[in-house]
Design a protein around this motif. Structure first.
Motif, PDB file in Angstrom:
ATOM      1  N   VAL A 118      62.487  39.128  10.015  1.00 46.32           N
ATOM      2  CA  VAL A 118      62.575  38.752   8.601  1.00 46.32           C
ATOM      3  C   VAL A 118      63.093  37.330   8.506  1.00 46.32           C
ATOM      4  N   THR A 119      62.339  36.487   7.831  1.00 43.52           N
ATOM      5  CA  THR A 119      62.776  35.104   7.671  1.00 43.52           C
ATOM      6  C   THR A 119      62.669  34.774   6.184  1.00 43.52           C
ATOM      7  N   SER A 120      63.477  33.821   5.729  1.00 39.49           N
ATOM      8  CA  SER A 120      63.534  33.578   4.291  1.00 39.49           C
ATOM      9  C   SER A 120      62.652  32.401   3.896  1.00 39.49           C
ATOM     10  N   ALA A 121      61.950  32.545   2.753  1.00 45.03           N
ATOM     11  CA  ALA A 121      61.067  31.472   2.277  1.00 45.03           C
ATOM     12  C   ALA A 121      61.853  30.228   1.866  1.00 45.03           C
ATOM     13  N   ASP A 122      63.134  30.408   1.554  1.00 41.89           N
ATOM     14  CA  ASP A 122      63.872  29.246   1.057  1.00 41.89           C
ATOM     15  C   ASP A 122      64.687  28.535   2.143  1.00 41.89           C
ATOM     16  N   SER A 175      55.519  43.270  17.136  1.00 42.21           N
ATOM     17  CA  SER A 175      56.410  42.722  16.112  1.00 42.21           C
ATOM     18  C   SER A 175      55.697  42.597  14.779  1.00 42.21           C
ATOM     19  N   ILE A 176      56.487  42.741  13.726  1.00 41.01           N
ATOM     20  CA  ILE A 176      55.978  42.576  12.365  1.00 41.01           C
ATOM     21  C   ILE A 176      56.759  41.407  11.765  1.00 41.01           C
ATOM     22  N   PHE A 177      56.058  40.474  11.136  1.00 40.45           N
ATOM     23  CA  PHE A 177      56.752  39.300  10.594  1.00 40.45           C
ATOM     24  C   PHE A 177      56.724  39.304   9.069  1.00 40.45           C
ATOM     25  N   GLY A 225      48.023  31.886  14.359  1.00 43.93           N
ATOM     26  CA  GLY A 225      47.217  33.102  14.225  1.00 43.93           C
ATOM     27  C   GLY A 225      48.047  34.379  14.248  1.00 43.93           C
ATOM     28  N   ILE A 226      49.292  34.272  13.737  1.00 47.15           N
ATOM     29  CA  ILE A 226      50.163  35.458  13.694  1.00 47.15           C
ATOM     30  C   ILE A 226      50.127  36.028  12.278  1.00 47.15           C
ATOM     31  N   PRO A 227      49.724  37.283  12.100  1.00 42.39           N
ATOM     32  CA  PRO A 227      49.713  37.850  10.748  1.00 42.39           C
ATOM     33  C   PRO A 227      51.135  37.949  10.189  1.00 42.39           C
ATOM     34  N   VAL A 228      51.263  37.652   8.910  1.00 42.29           N
ATOM     35  CA  VAL A 228      52.604  37.661   8.314  1.00 42.29           C
ATOM     36  C   VAL A 228      52.541  38.266   6.915  1.00 42.29           C
ATOM     37  N   TYR A 229      53.582  38.997   6.559  1.00 43.70           N
ATOM     38  CA  TYR A 229      53.695  39.552   5.200  1.00 43.70           C
ATOM     39  C   TYR A 229      54.560  38.637   4.360  1.00 43.70           C
ATOM     40  N   LYS A 230      54.108  38.308   3.156  1.00 43.10           N
ATOM     41  CA  LYS A 230      54.992  37.585   2.232  1.00 43.10           C
ATOM     42  C   LYS A 230      55.628  38.626   1.311  1.00 43.10           C
ATOM     43  N   THR A 231      56.938  38.684   1.349  1.00 44.44           N
ATOM     44  CA  THR A 231      57.610  39.784   0.629  1.00 44.44           C
ATOM     45  C   THR A 231      58.716  39.292  -0.287  1.00 44.44           C
ATOM     46  N   SER A 232      59.048  40.201  -1.188  1.00 44.65           N
ATOM     47  CA  SER A 232      60.255  40.046  -2.000  1.00 44.65           C
ATOM     48  C   SER A 232      60.817  41.456  -2.022  1.00 44.65           C
ATOM     49  N   LEU A 233      61.859  41.667  -1.228  1.00 43.66           N
ATOM     50  CA  LEU A 233      62.190  43.041  -0.828  1.00 43.66           C
ATOM     51  C   LEU A 233      62.710  43.944  -1.938  1.00 43.66           C
TER      52      LEU A 233
END
Lengths: 454, 454
Positions: free
Chosen positions: B306-310, B329-331, B352-360
């Motif tokens: 989990v990494t933060s957009a800000d 791994s899931i990003f 080329g790593i799939p990533v989810y953009k989330t707001s938990l």
């Protein structure tokens, strides 16, 4: 409550064990489950009430989850009165979870608390006194509670209440005949009727008294260890429960707050309580602890007073001992290996109070105390009388209502219509104990106290 | 082990439930129990395998302890192969305790851990692979472990081992014939025998590899939530398990030590682990926490980064992401409601790593992540291959011994007597997996890991 649903729940405690039981009830129980068995035909054709080995699988696949045994019960010959199945599976959490999951996937709902027993009640398999008895049997902690619960489970209570109903109805018929044919007023039958009602009043009053006694031991016998500071109370406590639960130290006042542990004697659950030693003190925390010791003594079924042979008797202690000697108390002069305190012994002898001289490191002493406790518990048990019609808090409260209206009927005996009104009211209350099927709210209250799977 | 004793134990988990099961086994089981039933004749005459209602009483009295159902099994048609009885009683601790007490008073001993299964083994009802499978079925935590255990319970493993024995014996007969009639030395049969043994060697080597993979998920899938400090890892953790287990705060570095909770997905037990956020720090406690995070990532079956957009990407984080992208791994780029960080997204896209953009805080995101986890778990499951003959640590260790002696036999193939010696040794080891009845020490070790009542 939707009786058309098929319901399932694990009926055994959660956790890991050798076996677990999953219960299923409902019209479609057999068909629904059959999808999860390797040999559905064998299952559907099987004799009821007989146990068979089956492979329980993920429905729609050939993947076996567990080798189980299964019993089928055909309505109305089952606990709930509906088609029922009991699955005996291996007692692992994954197994239980997976079987429940598959049952849900096959159209079976999760059961609510007490839903099996509630269905049994709604289907006329048992009245409400028996349904409540099921819960009491599960929750009982000692022989007394067990016997009361078993007697209600056996229908003893319902039979008595049915008798009461019949008697009250007979009296009502008398009264109503009198109302219609006032000229034939018969003093003798009137008296008989009144006597009957007075008898019932006496029984309820008696039951409420008996119930009071029983409540004192409900949830386990309370045995409190008390006495002056540094007499060896915590040592006794630890010896009895068999491990070092309470901190012990030669420093007086080591125990500040009471500590309790479950202890078992001849199958009876006992709440054993170690209390702060009683002594004059300026320390506020210790003082508060001593106040709580006194409260615990007040609630005790049995008090064990431990005093030390190497300390003098204070006036306060003499007063405590005399007070306690009227109640169910056991007295120990402890630490007799350190000192022979003739004074203490003399007090007990003069007052005619039996006393044990102990040195609590000796196993023999613990054994003697345990035997003494056991004989005290038996003595308490022997003084217990079993109520005729009350075996739960709910019933007690309704019994008070019955008592009130019966008294009203007696007070209005001369005014036949009013007396009849109250007697009719009493019949309604009795019905309420036995159970009315349409009182959703009462039923919710009763059954939500049950465990899942019952 | 004294098989003449009649033994009893509760087979369901301790605690309070609707029902409990008490199992009794031994030659005198029927007679002993009959003293505790209200209708001993009905019980003694009853059909076996059929369930009947009984009143269980204090022996020597008429005092009923519980209304129970009872099933009788006559030897050898029972789990243990002995006369057996299963008592289904109400699941309250007092009831269970009292019934066990009465059974003891009627001459029935308490069972030791695993004693029922041990008797089943000693009475020839099952071999040791099946006995061990019983324990594995109870303890399994996910579908893989369940399938391995069920296959062993079904006797699959024993059948394979019996085949192995036969094949090795055939080879031995060949070799011994050769020893006796050395002049008739037949090169072709020699080759066939050797090939057989080489096949078995290959299977064991393969099994040990497969076993290694299975061990990675034994005890539950480990899912680790990791990433830079203050990215929302603990928020994700709490959302997944459904309550506020981990402390969350806008302050970076709130989580200092890893926290784990059980979580269930499609019946599989998952160990969900929240870790300390990874960042440069001078604080020693935090640093130690970060080291533990890295350890947990190393042990994970799936890592959720989990990494933060800000926040900007550090070189360190880029390295971590690249490392993890090769593993399962899931990003997530979290807090996308606060900021749109094109940089981060670009890195993932470029690599080329799939990533989810989330707001938990959005349920939808949690749902997507859960689905992704589920598909990852299924992917792990699909890569798992089931060993032919190994399903426990004990068996693994013996399999290594078998491997050693088979290799020795091959290496000494030219010296028939020595090769035969090693092949005979391998037969002994196979016997050991299936189970020798006279090896008290091994049996003790196996069965003391069982629960009481199994």
């Amino acid at each position: 409550m939707d009786l058309s649903r098929t319901i399932a729940a694990v009926a055994t405690p959660t956790g890991t064990g050798a076996l677990a039981i999953i219960r299923i009830s409902g019209k479609m129980a057999f068909e629904n489950i059959s999808h999860c068995l390797f040999s559905p035909e064998k299952f559907l054709k099987a004799e009821t009430g007989k146990i068979f080995l089956h492979k329980f699988k993920k429905s729609g696949t050939e993947q076996v989850i567990d080798e189980v045994t299964v019993i089928k019960y055909r309505e109305p010959y089952s606990y709930t009165g509906e088609n029922m199945v009991e699955i005996f599976c291996h007692g692992g959490p994954y197994i239980v979870r997976s079987i429940i999951r598959e049952l849900n996937a096959s159209g079976i709902d999760g059961a609510q608390k007490g839903e099996f027993t509630r269905r049994a009640f709604l289907n006329g398999k048992m009245d409400l006194t028996k349904a409540e008895a099921v819960k009491s049997v599960i929750e009982c902690k000692n022989e007394i509670e067990n016997r009361i619960a078993i007697s209600a489970l056996d229908g003893e209570q319902r039979r008595r209440l049915e008798n009461w109903k019949e008697e009250i109805i007979k009296v009502l018929i008398q009264i109503e005949t009198e109302i219609e044919f006032e000229e034939d007023h018969d003093v003798i039958t009137e008296k008989t009727g009144k006597t009957k009602i007075l008898d019932l009043i006496a029984i309820i009053k008696d039951d409420l008294k008996k119930r009071g006694k029983i409540k004192e031991i409900e949830g386990g016998f309370r045995i409190v260890i008390a006495g002056p500071a540094n007499a060896g109370k915590s040592t006794l406590f630890n010896q009895m429960i068999g491990y070092q639960r309470a901190l012990t130290h030669k420093e007086p006042g080591t125990t500040r707050d009471w500590i309790s542990e479950k202890w078992y004697l001849e199958g009876n659950e006992i709440i054993l309580i170690d209390t702060a030693g009683i002594r004059e003190t300026d320390n506020e925390v210790e003082r508060a602890g001593i106040d709580r010791s006194l409260q615990e003594i007040g609630r005790a079924n049995i008090t064990i007073w431990v005093t030390s042979a190497d300390e003098e008797l204070s006036t306060e202690e003499i007063k405590s001992i005399k007070d306690l000697s009227d109640k169910n108390s056991i007295f120990l002069i402890n630490k007799t290996d350190l000192n022979k305190n003739e004074n203490k012994e003399n007090l007990f002898n003069t007052e005619g109070i039996p006393v044990y001289k102990t040195s609590l490191t000796r196993d023999k002493d613990i054994q003697n105390i345990t035997e003494e406790i056991n004989s005290r518990i038996n003595r308490i048990k022997n003084t217990i009388e079993f109520p005729d019609i009350i075996s739960s808090v709910r019933q007690e409260s309704i019994a008070r209502d019955i008592l009130d209206v019966l008294i009203e009927s007696i007070e209005n005996w001369g005014r036949a219509e009013i007396a009849a009104h109250y007697l009719n009211k009493s019949l309604e209350y009795i019905e309420e104990i036995i159970g009315k099927k349409d009182n959703e709210e009462v039923l919710n209250r009763i059954f939500e106290g049950f465990c899942i799977g019952k």
